[in-house]
Design a protein around this motif. Structure first.
Motif, mmCIF file in Angstrom:
data_model
loop_
_atom_site.group_PDB
_atom_site.id
_atom_site.type_symbol
_atom_site.label_atom_id
_atom_site.label_comp_id
_atom_site.label_asym_id
_atom_site.label_seq_id
_atom_site.Cartn_x
_atom_site.Cartn_y
_atom_site.Cartn_z
ATOM 1 N N ASN A 249 60.128 63.735 56.398
ATOM 2 C CA ASN A 249 59.890 63.561 54.967
ATOM 3 C C ASN A 249 58.553 62.865 54.704
ATOM 4 O O ASN A 249 57.854 63.198 53.732
ATOM 5 C CB ASN A 249 61.026 62.760 54.335
ATOM 6 N N ARG A 250 58.183 61.930 55.575
ATOM 7 C CA ARG A 250 56.922 61.216 55.389
ATOM 8 C C ARG A 250 55.728 62.161 55.521
ATOM 9 O O ARG A 250 54.808 62.128 54.723
ATOM 10 C CB ARG A 250 56.824 60.077 56.397
ATOM 11 N N TYR A 251 55.766 63.009 56.533
ATOM 12 C CA TYR A 251 54.628 63.892 56.772
ATOM 13 C C TYR A 251 54.711 65.202 55.991
ATOM 14 O O TYR A 251 53.685 65.754 55.578
ATOM 15 C CB TYR A 251 54.512 64.224 58.263
ATOM 16 N N CYS A 252 55.907 65.713 55.805
ATOM 17 C CA CYS A 252 56.071 67.083 55.310
ATOM 18 C C CYS A 252 56.659 67.176 53.904
ATOM 19 O O CYS A 252 56.721 68.282 53.349
ATOM 20 C CB CYS A 252 56.975 67.885 56.256
ATOM 21 N N GLY A 253 57.098 66.061 53.340
ATOM 22 C CA GLY A 253 57.785 66.118 52.054
ATOM 23 C C GLY A 253 56.976 66.803 50.962
ATOM 24 O O GLY A 253 57.479 67.686 50.252
ATOM 25 N N GLU A 254 55.713 66.413 50.805
ATOM 26 C CA GLU A 254 54.889 67.011 49.749
ATOM 27 C C GLU A 254 54.639 68.492 50.006
ATOM 28 O O GLU A 254 54.670 69.303 49.076
ATOM 29 C CB GLU A 254 53.567 66.259 49.632
ATOM 30 N N ALA A 255 54.378 68.844 51.258
ATOM 31 C CA ALA A 255 54.138 70.252 51.579
ATOM 32 C C ALA A 255 55.397 71.083 51.352
ATOM 33 O O ALA A 255 55.317 72.223 50.889
ATOM 34 C CB ALA A 255 53.658 70.388 53.017
ATOM 35 N N MET A 256 56.556 70.536 51.679
ATOM 36 C CA MET A 256 57.807 71.259 51.425
ATOM 37 C C MET A 256 57.962 71.560 49.951
ATOM 38 O O MET A 256 58.353 72.663 49.554
ATOM 39 C CB MET A 256 58.991 70.436 51.944
ATOM 40 N N GLY A 257 57.654 70.569 49.115
ATOM 41 C CA GLY A 257 57.736 70.798 47.673
ATOM 42 C C GLY A 257 56.719 71.819 47.209
ATOM 43 O O GLY A 257 57.014 72.676 46.361
ATOM 44 N N TYR A 258 55.499 71.757 47.747
ATOM 45 C CA TYR A 258 54.442 72.691 47.349
ATOM 46 C C TYR A 258 54.845 74.130 47.628
ATOM 47 O O TYR A 258 54.601 75.025 46.818
ATOM 48 C CB TYR A 258 53.160 72.351 48.099
ATOM 49 N N PHE A 259 55.467 74.374 48.783
ATOM 50 C CA PHE A 259 55.862 75.739 49.145
ATOM 51 C C PHE A 259 57.202 76.140 48.546
ATOM 52 O O PHE A 259 57.668 77.258 48.781
ATOM 53 C CB PHE A 259 55.903 75.881 50.662
ATOM 54 N N GLY A 260 57.829 75.253 47.790
ATOM 55 C CA GLY A 260 59.047 75.615 47.085
ATOM 56 C C GLY A 260 60.331 75.362 47.855
ATOM 57 O O GLY A 260 61.400 75.840 47.452
ATOM 58 N N TYR A 261 60.267 74.611 48.960
ATOM 59 C CA TYR A 261 61.465 74.371 49.750
ATOM 60 C C TYR A 261 62.254 73.152 49.284
ATOM 61 O O TYR A 261 63.465 73.091 49.476
ATOM 62 C CB TYR A 261 61.090 74.188 51.232
ATOM 63 N N GLY A 262 61.567 72.178 48.723
ATOM 64 C CA GLY A 262 62.256 70.963 48.319
ATOM 65 C C GLY A 262 62.577 70.088 49.520
ATOM 66 O O GLY A 262 62.317 70.452 50.668
ATOM 67 N N GLU A 263 63.120 68.925 49.252
ATOM 68 C CA GLU A 263 63.468 67.990 50.326
ATOM 69 C C GLU A 263 64.957 68.027 50.600
ATOM 70 O O GLU A 263 65.762 68.274 49.709
ATOM 71 C CB GLU A 263 63.063 66.560 49.935
ATOM 72 N N LEU A 264 65.314 67.783 51.857
ATOM 73 C CA LEU A 264 66.709 67.669 52.243
ATOM 74 C C LEU A 264 67.059 66.191 52.326
ATOM 75 O O LEU A 264 66.315 65.397 52.886
ATOM 76 C CB LEU A 264 66.958 68.337 53.592
ATOM 77 N N ALA A 265 68.211 65.830 51.763
ATOM 78 C CA ALA A 265 68.620 64.426 51.751
ATOM 79 C C ALA A 265 69.393 64.093 53.014
ATOM 80 O O ALA A 265 70.048 64.946 53.596
ATOM 81 C CB ALA A 265 69.461 64.151 50.530
#
Length: 265
Positions: A249-265
């Protein structure tokens, strides 16, 4: 363009259609055949083509020669195909290529895949006891990506380096998206959305139309799994340790949101 472990083998099979004017040269086929002087290539049943040597340096840091790719695109234009596909790049190579694409007025498709699956596949597919691979990722590739895309430098373990590697696709996608002749389309949309597949098929210049049944058959092609078992993002996330989730989440959270994947809790 896509990193490894992102569905490039599937893409090469699904969009390789010489009868529709499209040829896809999947990563290993391209690399193995492009390193000679003049090589005769038959990519997945296509007519034989002759290619002049491309001077490639796939060392993971800078340093794919852009002059070679300029020659590749210029040579590709003389061939009787609407689209020539070459897959599998490191994000830094994609970044170096973005201005070349714009300068040549060339078209390109970037295909990211869910980072949870890509990072986990890289992490488990390669032998983590391999000292060369571990050092390559943590001491060479990871620091280069930190400096190039994030402007910092800190010690990295293997999992962190792989997360940073995947997340570095975001600034590349932003650069690619600024080019009206380029397109960013996720692997998931191409394998599940009939309209997305059809639109990409037409955008690539295919000379034939596909029926919904043909699209479904292409979407259902083997995706060359590197690991067995449940490979859904949710299942992988459940197997990760709390520390791995925090790092991702620290490294990839923003990129996940940018590509439309969202974050997993």
């Amino acid at each position: 363009m896509s990193t490894g472990h992102s569905g490039t083998t599937w893409f090469g099979g699904a969009f390789h259609a010489p009868e529709a004017g499209m040829v896809c040269l999947v990563d290993k086929e391209f690399i193995h055949t492009a390193l000679g002087e003049i090589t005769e290539m038959r990519p997945m049943g296509a007519p034989a083509m002759r290619w002049r040597a491309l001077s490639l340096m796939l060392d993971g840091s800078d340093y794919l020669h852009m002059s070679a790719w300029r020659r590749f695109w210029q040579a590709a234009r003389s061939l009787p195909y609407a689209a020539i596909g070459v897959t599998h790049f490191f994000p830094l190579q994609m970044a170096r290529m973005a201005p070349v694409l714009a300068d040549l007025n060339a078209e390109a498709l970037m295909m990211p895949r869910n980072g949870v699956q890509v990072v986990d596949s890289y992490f488990h597919h390669n032998d983590r006891s391999d000292v060369w691979y571990h050092n390559f990722m943590t001491r060479m590739l990871g620091p280069v990506y930190q400096r190039e895309f994030h402007g910092k430098s800190e010690p990295l373990d293997l999992f962190s380096a792989l997360c940073l590697f995947w997340a570095s696709q975001r600034p590349v996608a932003e650069a690619v998206a600024d080019n009206p002749r380029c397109r960013v389309q996720t692997f998931e949309s191409l394998t599940t959305d009939v309209d997305a597949f059809q639109q990409t098929w037409r955008w690539m210049g295919a000379e034939t139309e596909l029926t919904p049944e043909q699209v479904a058959a292409k979407q259902g092609r083997d995706i060359n799994r590197k690991s067995r078992g449940d490979r859904s993002p949710e299942a992988i996330w459940g197997r990760w340790s709390p520390e791995q989730r925090e790092i991702f989440n620290r490294y990839c959270g923003e990129a996940m949101g940018y590509f439309g994947y969202g974050e997993l809790a």
